[in-house]
Scaffold this motif. Structure first.
Motif, PDB file in Angstrom:
ATOM      1  N   ARG A 172       3.636  -2.061 -19.468  1.00 12.04           N
ATOM      2  CA  ARG A 172       3.377  -0.564 -19.652  1.00 12.04           C
ATOM      3  C   ARG A 172       2.102  -0.381 -18.824  1.00 12.04           C
ATOM      4  O   ARG A 172       1.819   1.009 -18.202  1.00 12.04           O
ATOM      5  CB  ARG A 172       2.995  -0.342 -21.032  1.00 12.04           C
ATOM      6  N   SER A 173       1.024  -1.272 -18.547  1.00  8.98           N
ATOM      7  CA  SER A 173      -0.028  -0.983 -17.881  1.00  8.98           C
ATOM      8  C   SER A 173      -0.159  -1.054 -16.597  1.00  8.98           C
ATOM      9  O   SER A 173      -0.964  -0.384 -15.667  1.00  8.98           O
ATOM     10  CB  SER A 173      -1.173  -2.071 -18.433  1.00  8.98           C
ATOM     11  N   SER A 174       0.963  -1.832 -15.973  1.00  3.77           N
ATOM     12  CA  SER A 174       0.855  -1.955 -14.421  1.00  3.77           C
ATOM     13  C   SER A 174       2.410  -1.710 -13.938  1.00  3.77           C
ATOM     14  O   SER A 174       3.285  -2.526 -14.399  1.00  3.77           O
ATOM     15  CB  SER A 174       0.617  -3.205 -14.090  1.00  3.77           C
ATOM     16  N   ARG A 175       2.576  -0.859 -13.079  1.00  5.79           N
ATOM     17  CA  ARG A 175       3.800  -0.515 -12.426  1.00  5.79           C
ATOM     18  C   ARG A 175       4.132  -1.825 -11.756  1.00  5.79           C
ATOM     19  O   ARG A 175       5.494  -2.349 -11.608  1.00  5.79           O
ATOM     20  CB  ARG A 175       3.707   0.663 -11.571  1.00  5.79           C
ATOM     21  N   LYS A 176       3.288  -2.738 -11.124  1.00  2.00           N
ATOM     22  CA  LYS A 176       3.528  -3.744 -10.311  1.00  2.00           C
ATOM     23  C   LYS A 176       4.190  -4.757 -11.280  1.00  2.00           C
ATOM     24  O   LYS A 176       5.177  -5.525 -10.778  1.00  2.00           O
ATOM     25  CB  LYS A 176       2.417  -4.232  -9.679  1.00  2.00           C
ATOM     26  N   ALA A 177       3.437  -5.053 -12.422  1.00  2.00           N
ATOM     27  CA  ALA A 177       3.960  -6.113 -13.507  1.00  2.00           C
ATOM     28  C   ALA A 177       5.351  -5.891 -13.794  1.00  2.00           C
ATOM     29  O   ALA A 177       6.472  -6.576 -13.859  1.00  2.00           O
ATOM     30  CB  ALA A 177       3.153  -6.051 -14.347  1.00  2.00           C
TER      31      ALA A 177
ATOM     32  N   ALA B 159       7.713  -4.038 -12.210  1.00  2.00           N
ATOM     33  CA  ALA B 159       8.721  -4.250 -10.972  1.00  2.00           C
ATOM     34  C   ALA B 159       8.934  -5.366 -10.913  1.00  2.00           C
ATOM     35  O   ALA B 159       9.934  -5.843 -10.549  1.00  2.00           O
ATOM     36  CB  ALA B 159       7.929  -3.615  -9.704  1.00  2.00           C
ATOM     37  N   ALA B 160       7.863  -6.374 -11.070  1.00  2.00           N
ATOM     38  CA  ALA B 160       8.159  -7.837 -10.998  1.00  2.00           C
ATOM     39  C   ALA B 160       8.996  -8.433 -12.021  1.00  2.00           C
ATOM     40  O   ALA B 160       9.957  -9.226 -11.717  1.00  2.00           O
ATOM     41  CB  ALA B 160       6.737  -8.595 -11.118  1.00  2.00           C
ATOM     42  N   CYS B 161       8.890  -7.813 -13.020  1.00  2.00           N
ATOM     43  CA  CYS B 161       9.749  -8.265 -14.098  1.00  2.00           C
ATOM     44  C   CYS B 161      11.322  -7.804 -13.780  1.00  2.00           C
ATOM     45  O   CYS B 161      12.265  -8.697 -14.120  1.00  2.00           O
ATOM     46  CB  CYS B 161       9.448  -7.846 -15.550  1.00  2.00           C
TER      47      CYS B 161
ATOM     48  N   PHE C 116      12.652 -10.080 -11.165  1.00  2.00           N
ATOM     49  CA  PHE C 116      12.791 -11.163 -11.813  1.00  2.00           C
ATOM     50  C   PHE C 116      14.368 -11.379 -12.245  1.00  2.00           C
ATOM     51  O   PHE C 116      15.108 -12.011 -12.435  1.00  2.00           O
ATOM     52  CB  PHE C 116      11.960 -11.666 -12.660  1.00  2.00           C
ATOM     53  N   GLU C 117      14.618 -10.168 -13.236  1.00  2.00           N
ATOM     54  CA  GLU C 117      15.791  -9.713 -13.814  1.00  2.00           C
ATOM     55  C   GLU C 117      16.909 -10.097 -12.861  1.00  2.00           C
ATOM     56  O   GLU C 117      18.182 -10.177 -13.402  1.00  2.00           O
ATOM     57  CB  GLU C 117      15.769  -8.886 -14.852  1.00  2.00           C
ATOM     58  N   GLN C 118      16.941  -9.462 -11.648  1.00  2.00           N
ATOM     59  CA  GLN C 118      17.856  -9.497 -11.018  1.00  2.00           C
ATOM     60  C   GLN C 118      18.150 -10.762 -10.096  1.00  2.00           C
ATOM     61  O   GLN C 118      19.080 -11.192  -9.430  1.00  2.00           O
ATOM     62  CB  GLN C 118      17.590  -8.549  -9.577  1.00  2.00           C
ATOM     63  N   GLN C 119      17.296 -11.757 -10.239  1.00  2.00           N
ATOM     64  CA  GLN C 119      17.748 -13.148  -9.865  1.00  2.00           C
ATOM     65  C   GLN C 119      18.829 -13.864 -10.650  1.00  2.00           C
ATOM     66  O   GLN C 119      19.054 -13.549 -11.934  1.00  2.00           O
ATOM     67  CB  GLN C 119      16.393 -13.964  -9.919  1.00  2.00           C
TER      68      GLN C 119
ATOM     69  N   GLY D 146       2.889 -16.515 -11.691  1.00  2.00           N
ATOM     70  CA  GLY D 146       1.802 -17.133 -11.503  1.00  2.00           C
ATOM     71  C   GLY D 146       1.276 -16.762  -9.734  1.00  2.00           C
ATOM     72  O   GLY D 146       0.082 -16.644  -9.442  1.00  2.00           O
ATOM     73  N   LYS D 147       2.166 -16.226  -9.125  1.00  2.00           N
ATOM     74  CA  LYS D 147       2.017 -15.804  -7.955  1.00  2.00           C
ATOM     75  C   LYS D 147       1.836 -14.221  -7.568  1.00  2.00           C
ATOM     76  O   LYS D 147       1.217 -13.643  -6.569  1.00  2.00           O
ATOM     77  CB  LYS D 147       3.124 -15.945  -6.812  1.00  2.00           C
ATOM     78  N   ASP D 148       1.930 -13.638  -8.707  1.00  2.00           N
ATOM     79  CA  ASP D 148       1.770 -11.987  -9.006  1.00  2.00           C
ATOM     80  C   ASP D 148       0.464 -11.769  -9.686  1.00  2.00           C
ATOM     81  O   ASP D 148       0.371 -11.963 -10.702  1.00  2.00           O
ATOM     82  CB  ASP D 148       2.984 -11.562  -9.462  1.00  2.00           C
ATOM     83  N   GLU D 149      -0.614 -11.009  -8.903  1.00  2.00           N
ATOM     84  CA  GLU D 149      -1.811 -10.765  -9.478  1.00  2.00           C
ATOM     85  C   GLU D 149      -1.614  -9.597 -10.480  1.00  2.00           C
ATOM     86  O   GLU D 149      -2.530  -9.209 -11.183  1.00  2.00           O
ATOM     87  CB  GLU D 149      -2.930 -10.074  -8.480  1.00  2.00           C
ATOM     88  N   ALA D 150      -0.332  -8.934 -10.548  1.00  2.00           N
ATOM     89  CA  ALA D 150      -0.228  -7.544 -11.186  1.00  2.00           C
ATOM     90  C   ALA D 150      -0.235  -8.214 -12.714  1.00  2.00           C
ATOM     91  O   ALA D 150      -0.402  -7.349 -13.719  1.00  2.00           O
ATOM     92  CB  ALA D 150       1.235  -7.143 -11.287  1.00  2.00           C
ATOM     93  N   PHE D 151      -0.128  -9.594 -13.157  1.00  2.00           N
ATOM     94  CA  PHE D 151       0.089  -9.967 -14.254  1.00  2.00           C
ATOM     95  C   PHE D 151      -1.356 -10.687 -14.877  1.00  2.00           C
ATOM     96  O   PHE D 151      -1.911 -11.554 -14.085  1.00  2.00           O
ATOM     97  CB  PHE D 151       1.099 -11.296 -14.392  1.00  2.00           C
ATOM     98  N   PRO D 152      -2.029 -10.200 -16.035  1.00  2.00           N
ATOM     99  CA  PRO D 152      -3.237 -10.568 -16.201  1.00  2.00           C
ATOM    100  C   PRO D 152      -3.205 -12.170 -16.590  1.00  2.00           C
ATOM    101  O   PRO D 152      -2.155 -12.732 -17.028  1.00  2.00           O
ATOM    102  CB  PRO D 152      -3.591  -9.619 -17.564  1.00  2.00           C
ATOM    103  N   ASP D 153      -4.288 -12.833 -16.340  1.00  2.00           N
ATOM    104  CA  ASP D 153      -4.568 -14.338 -16.582  1.00  2.00           C
ATOM    105  C   ASP D 153      -3.978 -14.502 -18.073  1.00  2.00           C
ATOM    106  O   ASP D 153      -3.363 -15.550 -18.476  1.00  2.00           O
ATOM    107  CB  ASP D 153      -5.720 -14.878 -15.919  1.00  2.00           C
ATOM    108  N   SER D 154      -4.541 -13.489 -18.735  1.00  2.00           N
ATOM    109  CA  SER D 154      -4.229 -13.784 -20.288  1.00  2.00           C
ATOM    110  C   SER D 154      -2.946 -13.955 -20.586  1.00  2.00           C
ATOM    111  O   SER D 154      -2.698 -14.785 -21.607  1.00  2.00           O
ATOM    112  CB  SER D 154      -4.998 -12.777 -21.001  1.00  2.00           C
TER     113      SER D 154
END
Length: 578
Positions: A193-198, A200-202, A205-208, A107-115
């Motif tokens: 696949r479409s966003s390196r930022k997305a 990286a965010a995933c 998250f998996e490191q949490q 929700g805080k990361d713009e790399a993820f599309p709202d859809s």
């Protein structure tokens, strides 16, 4: 009392328990195979007796435990219902990983599309809210069954079928959301696949610590939970005589959940395969387009490949169209480096022990090259040969002869058969700080465990593991005393995860079980307690104690499903799919 390094619980010599300190569990963060936290003096701590797990409040005196146990019902139906409760608690925690932890990050990361955000929220939030209510009802019923409730109204509370029937009928109303979960998995992968930022965010998250399994597994949990309800109801219906008051409700609930499983099972199997391909893509370097329609994962594991330098350990990955072999990389990403690919179309296979003088060896004859490999034992060879022959037959029926998995750079510049990284021993991994740094995020995936334990797992094994999940309290015996430590334990994904209580948000340690054996202690081990099972790998021994004969048998059953290759078989509810 602290156990000293070099004891049967020390990390030297093999990967085992991963302690989750400031890092994470299961290779996510600073934890990794065989690398346990260190004391202030730099001395390696023994895993299950580290300060994280030896809180005095977690140790229960034997006489207190015995007295407490005698107060509870002894009927098998009660323990089946209690398994429903304990596994529902874990399931709700797993749902929270998606509905709270991940959505807060996304929700805080713009790399993820709202859809994608809206799709995940709309598909999982109603399921989580429903199961919150379901869990409360199960908790209330178990409290009444145990006589712990303040309710003084008369009624027969020694039953669970009515609670299950009501809630499974409610769950059926959520089918439209459950059907969207496969779409969530696909859309999240597309976003990465479409966003390196997305992506990286995933990965971050998996490191949490809360994400103790690969993220995609949590997305599939609601579909897997349907199988658990079905198995629990099957056990209840088998236990009850037809004249029992609870039998009719259990049978009706079983019919409803069986219909749901049948309706969703095709999509579930496809998504499990897709999820596995996505996970393997993270473990491999030098491969393009692994997760494509029509490709199925069949088996992964260790084989020794015969080359000019003799036998070299390699990691093999069998898919429905090709066999890929790799070596373990020495990079920060800790991936497996692809050395070659053998298309299955036109391949033949022949046992080669006498020809090469190598035990458990066989030769794979491809259209472009031949490879001689050796398994670690007879049973491992049989499993590989059987699966490869089955895959060859499938490839002949469904594939074209022009299948290429390798990336362009590898296809154009073929790797030397003897090249690749030098092998790294378990001892090196366990003992040095630089090894810990190299482990990185993916140091304790199933692929890495198979590498270190020199074994293999198949897609059938993964499907069995999905059904054989279990949660509950166990007592773990201290090595150097007669004391027992109470832990909340979750068994999933071929591993035990240890918590102080079921209310904890993340595990404190984990124990990958591939390669372990599970038995009962012998008389010479002087355990002198009921319902104790023993986990053993090389010099590593752990004793765990359950609360009843039923729970003892269930822990033995599910752990054997992950540790005893000979007992791995096609899951009972999925035989028609294999």
């Amino acid at each position: 009392m602290q156990e000293s390094p070099g004891s049967e619980d020390s990390p030297e010599g093999s990967p085992h328990v991963v302690v989750n300190g400031s890092g994470s569990v299961n290779g996510r963060g600073t934890g990794s195979i065989g690398v346990l936290g260190q004391s202030p003096e730099g001395r390696l701590l023994s895993p299950l007796t580290s300060p994280l797990l030896t809180d005095a409040g977690c140790v229960r005196h034997d006489d207190e435990d015995e007295a407490r146990r005698k107060k509870f019902p002894t009927d098998k139906a009660y323990f089946i219902a209690k398994e429903l409760l304990t596994t529902e608690r874990t399931y709700l925690k797993d749902l929270q990983v998606i509905t709270e932890s991940f959505q807060n990050v996304a929700g805080k990361d713009e790399a993820f599309p709202d859809s994608v955000k809206n799709l995940i929220s709309a598909s999982y939030d109603p399921v989580y809210k429903f199961h919150q209510g379901f869990l409360k009802e199960v908790e209330q019923r178990l409290a009444q069954w145990e006589g712990r409730s303040n309710a003084h109204i008369k009624g027969d509370y020694q039953r669970i079928g009515d609670v299950l029937l009501k809630n499974i009928q409610g769950l059926r109303q959520l089918t439209v959301h459950l059907q969207k979960h496969s779409e969530c998995l696909v859309e999240l992968e597309r976003a990465c696949r479409s966003s390196r930022k997305a992506e990286a965010a995933c990965r971050d998250f998996e490191q949490q610590r809360v994400c103790y399994l690969p993220l995609n597994i949590f997305l599939l949990r609601p579909l897997h939970r349907l199988l658990h309800y079905k198995l629990i109801l099957e056990r209840l219906c088998k236990h009850y005589p037809p004249t029992h008051d609870d039998f009719r409700d259990c049978r009706a609930a079983l019919a409803d959940i069986s219909e749901m499983v049948l309706q969703l099972q095709g999509a579930m199997m496809k998504m499990e395969n897709f999820q596995k391909l996505l996970e393997l893509k993270k473990d491999l370097t030098g491969i393009d387009n692994l997760a494509i329609p029509g490709r199925e994962f069949i088996r992964l594991g260790c084989l020794s490949k015969l080359s000019g330098k003799g036998l070299q350990q390699r990691m093999f990955f069998l898919f429905s169209d090709s066999l890929v072999y790799t070596s373990r990389g020495m990079t920060t990403s800790n991936q497996f480096k692809v050395h070659g690919q053998l298309p299955l179309y036109g391949m033949t296979i022949r046992e080669s022990e006498e020809e090469w003088g190598v035990p458990h060896s066989f030769t794979l004859f491809g259209q472009r090259q031949s490879v001689v490999v050796a398994a670690s034992c007879e049973s491992e060879m049989e499993r590989w040969v059987e699966d490869i022959r089955m895959a060859i037959d499938l490839a002949e029926q469904t594939s074209s002869p022009n299948t290429d998995l390798l990336s362009t750079s590898l296809s154009d510049n073929k790797l030397s058969e003897d090249g690749g990284a030098e092998l790294e021993s378990e001892e090196e991994l366990c003992g040095s700080h630089s090894s810990l740094e190299r482990q990185g995020q993916r140091g304790n995936t199933t692929v890495h465990v198979c590498w270190h334990r020199n074994t293999s797992v198949s897609m059938v094994d993964f499907s069995v593991a999905v059904e054989n999940q279990l949660s509950g309290n166990l007592l773990r015996k201290f090595k150097n005393s007669n004391g027992w430590q109470k832990l909340w334990v979750v068994f999933t994904n071929f591993s035990l995860f240890f918590y102080k209580s079921h209310q904890d948000d993340y595990p404190l340690a984990s124990l990958p079980l591939l390669g372990y054996s599970v038995t009962v202690p012998s008389e010479s081990e002087s355990i002198h307690k009921d319902y104790v099972f023993k986990l053993h790998f090389k010099s590593h021994v752990y004793y765990f104690r359950s609360e009843s004969e039923y729970t003892f048998e269930r822990w033995m059953e599910v752990i054997r499903s992950a540790t005893c290759s000979a007992s791995r078989s096609v899951p009972s509810t999925r035989k028609d799919l294999y």
